[in-house]
Design an enzyme around this catalytic site. Structure first.
Site, PDB file in Angstrom:
ATOM      1  N   ARG A 259      65.251  53.818  37.620  1.00  0.00           N
ATOM      2  CA  ARG A 259      63.934  53.158  37.329  1.00  0.00           C
ATOM      3  C   ARG A 259      63.292  53.302  38.755  1.00  0.00           C
ATOM      4  O   ARG A 259      63.412  52.522  39.871  1.00  0.00           O
ATOM      5  CB  ARG A 259      64.134  51.720  36.929  1.00  0.00           C
ATOM      6  CG  ARG A 259      64.967  51.679  35.738  1.00  0.00           C
ATOM      7  CD  ARG A 259      64.714  49.971  35.223  1.00  0.00           C
ATOM      8  NE  ARG A 259      65.447  49.553  34.079  1.00  0.00           N
ATOM      9  CZ  ARG A 259      65.143  50.125  32.802  1.00  0.00           C
ATOM     10  NH1 ARG A 259      63.988  50.652  32.470  1.00  0.00           N
ATOM     11  NH2 ARG A 259      65.860  49.898  31.849  1.00  0.00           N
TER      12      ARG A 259
ATOM     13  N   GLY B  19      61.934  56.126  27.697  1.00  0.00           N
ATOM     14  CA  GLY B  19      61.366  54.977  26.842  1.00  0.00           C
ATOM     15  C   GLY B  19      59.954  54.618  27.228  1.00  0.00           C
ATOM     16  O   GLY B  19      59.130  55.827  28.143  1.00  0.00           O
TER      17      GLY B  19
ATOM     18  N   GLY C 184      58.503  53.103  29.839  1.00  0.00           N
ATOM     19  CA  GLY C 184      58.055  53.394  31.193  1.00  0.00           C
ATOM     20  C   GLY C 184      58.201  54.796  31.607  1.00  0.00           C
ATOM     21  O   GLY C 184      56.918  55.442  32.318  1.00  0.00           O
TER      22      GLY C 184
ATOM     23  N   ASP D 180      65.705  50.132  22.665  1.00  0.00           N
ATOM     24  CA  ASP D 180      65.090  49.255  22.174  1.00  0.00           C
ATOM     25  C   ASP D 180      64.016  49.585  20.885  1.00  0.00           C
ATOM     26  O   ASP D 180      63.565  48.458  20.112  1.00  0.00           O
ATOM     27  CB  ASP D 180      64.182  48.584  23.257  1.00  0.00           C
ATOM     28  CG  ASP D 180      64.590  48.142  24.553  1.00  0.00           C
ATOM     29  OD1 ASP D 180      65.863  48.033  24.382  1.00  0.00           O
ATOM     30  OD2 ASP D 180      63.953  48.364  25.550  1.00  0.00           O
TER      31      ASP D 180
ATOM     32  N   ARG E  50      64.423  43.998  24.923  1.00  0.00           N
ATOM     33  CA  ARG E  50      63.240  43.529  25.834  1.00  0.00           C
ATOM     34  C   ARG E  50      62.130  42.658  24.799  1.00  0.00           C
ATOM     35  O   ARG E  50      62.640  41.839  24.213  1.00  0.00           O
ATOM     36  CB  ARG E  50      62.414  44.779  26.357  1.00  0.00           C
ATOM     37  CG  ARG E  50      62.541  45.210  27.590  1.00  0.00           C
ATOM     38  CD  ARG E  50      61.693  46.368  27.894  1.00  0.00           C
ATOM     39  NE  ARG E  50      62.298  47.086  28.812  1.00  0.00           N
ATOM     40  CZ  ARG E  50      62.733  47.375  30.116  1.00  0.00           C
ATOM     41  NH1 ARG E  50      62.092  46.193  30.935  1.00  0.00           N
ATOM     42  NH2 ARG E  50      63.217  47.974  30.638  1.00  0.00           N
TER      43      ARG E  50
ATOM     44  N   GLY F 164      75.286  41.336   8.370  1.00  0.00           N
ATOM     45  CA  GLY F 164      75.051  40.223   7.537  1.00  0.00           C
ATOM     46  C   GLY F 164      75.097  38.805   8.189  1.00  0.00           C
ATOM     47  O   GLY F 164      75.570  37.831   8.084  1.00  0.00           O
ATOM     48  N   ALA F 165      74.343  38.861   9.355  1.00  0.00           N
ATOM     49  CA  ALA F 165      74.016  37.704  10.218  1.00  0.00           C
ATOM     50  C   ALA F 165      73.241  36.717   9.421  1.00  0.00           C
ATOM     51  O   ALA F 165      72.427  37.132   8.551  1.00  0.00           O
ATOM     52  CB  ALA F 165      73.234  38.083  11.342  1.00  0.00           C
TER      53      ALA F 165
ATOM     54  N   LYS G  89      81.419  27.670   3.561  1.00  0.00           N
ATOM     55  CA  LYS G  89      81.287  28.681   4.644  1.00  0.00           C
ATOM     56  C   LYS G  89      81.726  28.393   5.881  1.00  0.00           C
ATOM     57  O   LYS G  89      81.512  27.187   6.644  1.00  0.00           O
ATOM     58  CB  LYS G  89      79.865  29.046   4.575  1.00  0.00           C
ATOM     59  CG  LYS G  89      79.584  30.373   5.402  1.00  0.00           C
ATOM     60  CD  LYS G  89      78.256  30.954   5.095  1.00  0.00           C
ATOM     61  CE  LYS G  89      78.214  32.426   5.713  1.00  0.00           C
ATOM     62  NZ  LYS G  89      76.954  33.043   5.412  1.00  0.00           N
TER      63      LYS G  89
ATOM     64  N   ARG H 116      74.379  49.833  25.488  1.00  0.00           N
ATOM     65  CA  ARG H 116      73.665  51.099  26.083  1.00  0.00           C
ATOM     66  C   ARG H 116      74.543  52.204  26.109  1.00  0.00           C
ATOM     67  O   ARG H 116      74.203  53.380  26.271  1.00  0.00           O
ATOM     68  CB  ARG H 116      72.927  50.687  27.534  1.00  0.00           C
ATOM     69  CG  ARG H 116      71.752  50.197  27.226  1.00  0.00           C
ATOM     70  CD  ARG H 116      70.781  50.611  27.977  1.00  0.00           C
ATOM     71  NE  ARG H 116      71.045  51.057  29.401  1.00  0.00           N
ATOM     72  CZ  ARG H 116      70.375  50.434  30.369  1.00  0.00           C
ATOM     73  NH1 ARG H 116      69.602  49.010  30.144  1.00  0.00           N
ATOM     74  NH2 ARG H 116      70.521  50.546  31.653  1.00  0.00           N
TER      75      ARG H 116
HETATM   76  O1  F6P Z   1      64.820  49.538  27.822  1.00  0.00           O
HETATM   77  C1  F6P Z   1      66.518  49.426  27.695  1.00  0.00           C
HETATM   78  C2  F6P Z   1      66.950  48.075  28.146  1.00  0.00           C
HETATM   79  O2  F6P Z   1      68.585  48.118  27.879  1.00  0.00           O
HETATM   80  C3  F6P Z   1      66.544  46.687  27.656  1.00  0.00           C
HETATM   81  O3  F6P Z   1      67.044  46.569  26.182  1.00  0.00           O
HETATM   82  C4  F6P Z   1      67.168  45.997  28.618  1.00  0.00           C
HETATM   83  O4  F6P Z   1      66.107  44.761  28.651  1.00  0.00           O
HETATM   84  C5  F6P Z   1      66.902  46.624  29.848  1.00  0.00           C
HETATM   85  O5  F6P Z   1      66.805  47.980  29.476  1.00  0.00           O
HETATM   86  C6  F6P Z   1      67.786  46.406  31.060  1.00  0.00           C
HETATM   87  O6  F6P Z   1      67.423  47.143  32.090  1.00  0.00           O
HETATM   88  P1  F6P Z   1      68.448  47.478  33.424  1.00  0.00           P
HETATM   89  O7  F6P Z   1      69.098  48.544  33.071  1.00  0.00           O
HETATM   90  O8  F6P Z   1      67.398  47.931  34.478  1.00  0.00           O
HETATM   91  O9  F6P Z   1      68.799  46.066  33.771  1.00  0.00           O
END
Ligand code: F6P
Length: 317
Positions: free
Chosen positions: A71, A101, A103, A126, A170, A184-185, A212, A251
């Site tokens: 980033r 994404g 940014g 996201d 996010r 199924g939440a 339940k 991720r």
């Molecule tokens: O944009 C993807 C994401 O995983 C978001 O869901 C999360 O808020 C953010 O990145 C976390 O970012 P970093 O890896 O900079 O902590």
């Protein structure tokens, strides 16, 4: 002709499949292709490496990104941005392909405004970009969350508890919405909608009275603290309530079939666009791969899947 590819921002499963598709499609068309390491940071520092067929062998199934990511705060400064432009000039890059994404695509838009030919490939768990139905990585994250919730449900059921599961996204609730349907939440809490804790508590108590023994609530990270909610929910219902923050688990991992195919389609299309020296963002809309000018992608408002929310509310009781 010479193109370059980078991955930037939060990584997403399927980025490697996109890199593979770009590199192999370019080589097929006799286009020279460079990989840039560590996203816009690497662009500033000119971390370029020529890619050959073998550079992308055995990666379609791997999570993360072989080009690594960052980033970049420096890219936001005038000095960093000028250095990035200079690197592209030194390496005589005709078209840059930027995978990432929100940014990353904003950075790509800025580069295109400065005269660079840029193609954007949307990659993010996201699914928060309005101009495309899906981003690469989203469906894999949904699969990961769904599998995690299955495990959490086992122990929640055994103990007769509730579990508030916090997921990423996010300010977008799509991971919670789609995983809520597929796991199924009983309830989801998302930034796009108001919620009433009394209604969620009442639903859990009605379920409990029916016999339940598990209550799963998915909470999007953009909606506040899962721990605060869990405390209030426990006080209201008297149900022992635990919290699970899934975090970065979401991720990583092997990309789903959907993401591998989407990444291959988008990577292939990105090279076709590059051949025409276009600047655009790649999208998937109604099952078709399309392109859209960068000026337009941020004018769009993301459509919320109210239909999915309705299904969840109806069938998860
Ligand atoms: O944009 C993807 C994401 O995983 C978001 O869901 C999360 O808020 C953010 O990145 C976390 O970012 P970093 O890896 O900079 O902590």
């Amino acid at each position: 002709m010479r193109i370059a590819i980078l991955t930037s921002g939060g990584d997403a499963p399927g980025m490697n499949a996109a890199i593979r598709a770009v590199v192999r499609s370019a080589i097929y068309k006799d286009i020279e292709v460079y990989g840039i390491y560590e996203g816009y940071e690497g662009l500033i520092d000119a971390k370029f490496e020529k890619m050959v067929e073998a550079s992308v062998a055995d990666i379609i199934q791997r999570g993360g990104t072989i080009l690594r990511t960052s980033r970049s705060e420096r890219f936001m400064t005038e000095e960093g941005f000028q250095k990035a432009l200079n690197s592209l000039k030194i390496f005589e890059i005709d078209v840059l392909i930027a995978c990432g994404g929100d940014g990353t695509l904003r950075g790509a838009k800025k580069l295109s405004e400065a005269g660079v030919n840029v193609i954007g490939i949307p990659c993010s768990i996201d699914n928060d970009l309005a101009y495309t139905d899906y981003t690469i990585g989203f469906m894999t994250a949904v699969k990961t969350v769904t599998e995690a919730v299955s495990n959490i449900r086992d122990t929640t059921e055994s103990h007769g508890r509730a579990n508030v599961v916090e997921v990423m996204g996010r300010s977008c609730g799509d991971i919670a919405l789609y995983s809520g349907v597929s796991s199924g939440a009983e309830s989801i809490i998302i930034p796009e909608k108001e919620f009433n804790i009394n209604e969620i508590a009442e639903k859990a108590l009605i379920g409990k009275n029916r016999g339940k023994r598990h209550h799963i609530i998915l909470m999007a990270e953009g909606r506040g603290s899962a721990f605060d909610f869990a405390k209030d929910f426990e006080n209201l219902t008297g149900i022992d309530t635990k919290v699970t923050v899934l975090g970065y688990l979401q991720r990583g991992g092997a990309p789903s079939i959907f993401d591998r195919i989407l990444a291959s389609e988008m990577g292939y299309r990105a090279v076709e666009e590059a051949e025409h020296l276009n600047s655009s963002a790649i999208a998937t809309n109604d099952g078709h791969i399309r392109t859209m000018p960068f000026e337009e992608i941020y004018e769009m408002k993301k459509e919320f899947r109210d239909d999915l929310l309705e299904i969840l509310k109806t069938v998860s009781i």
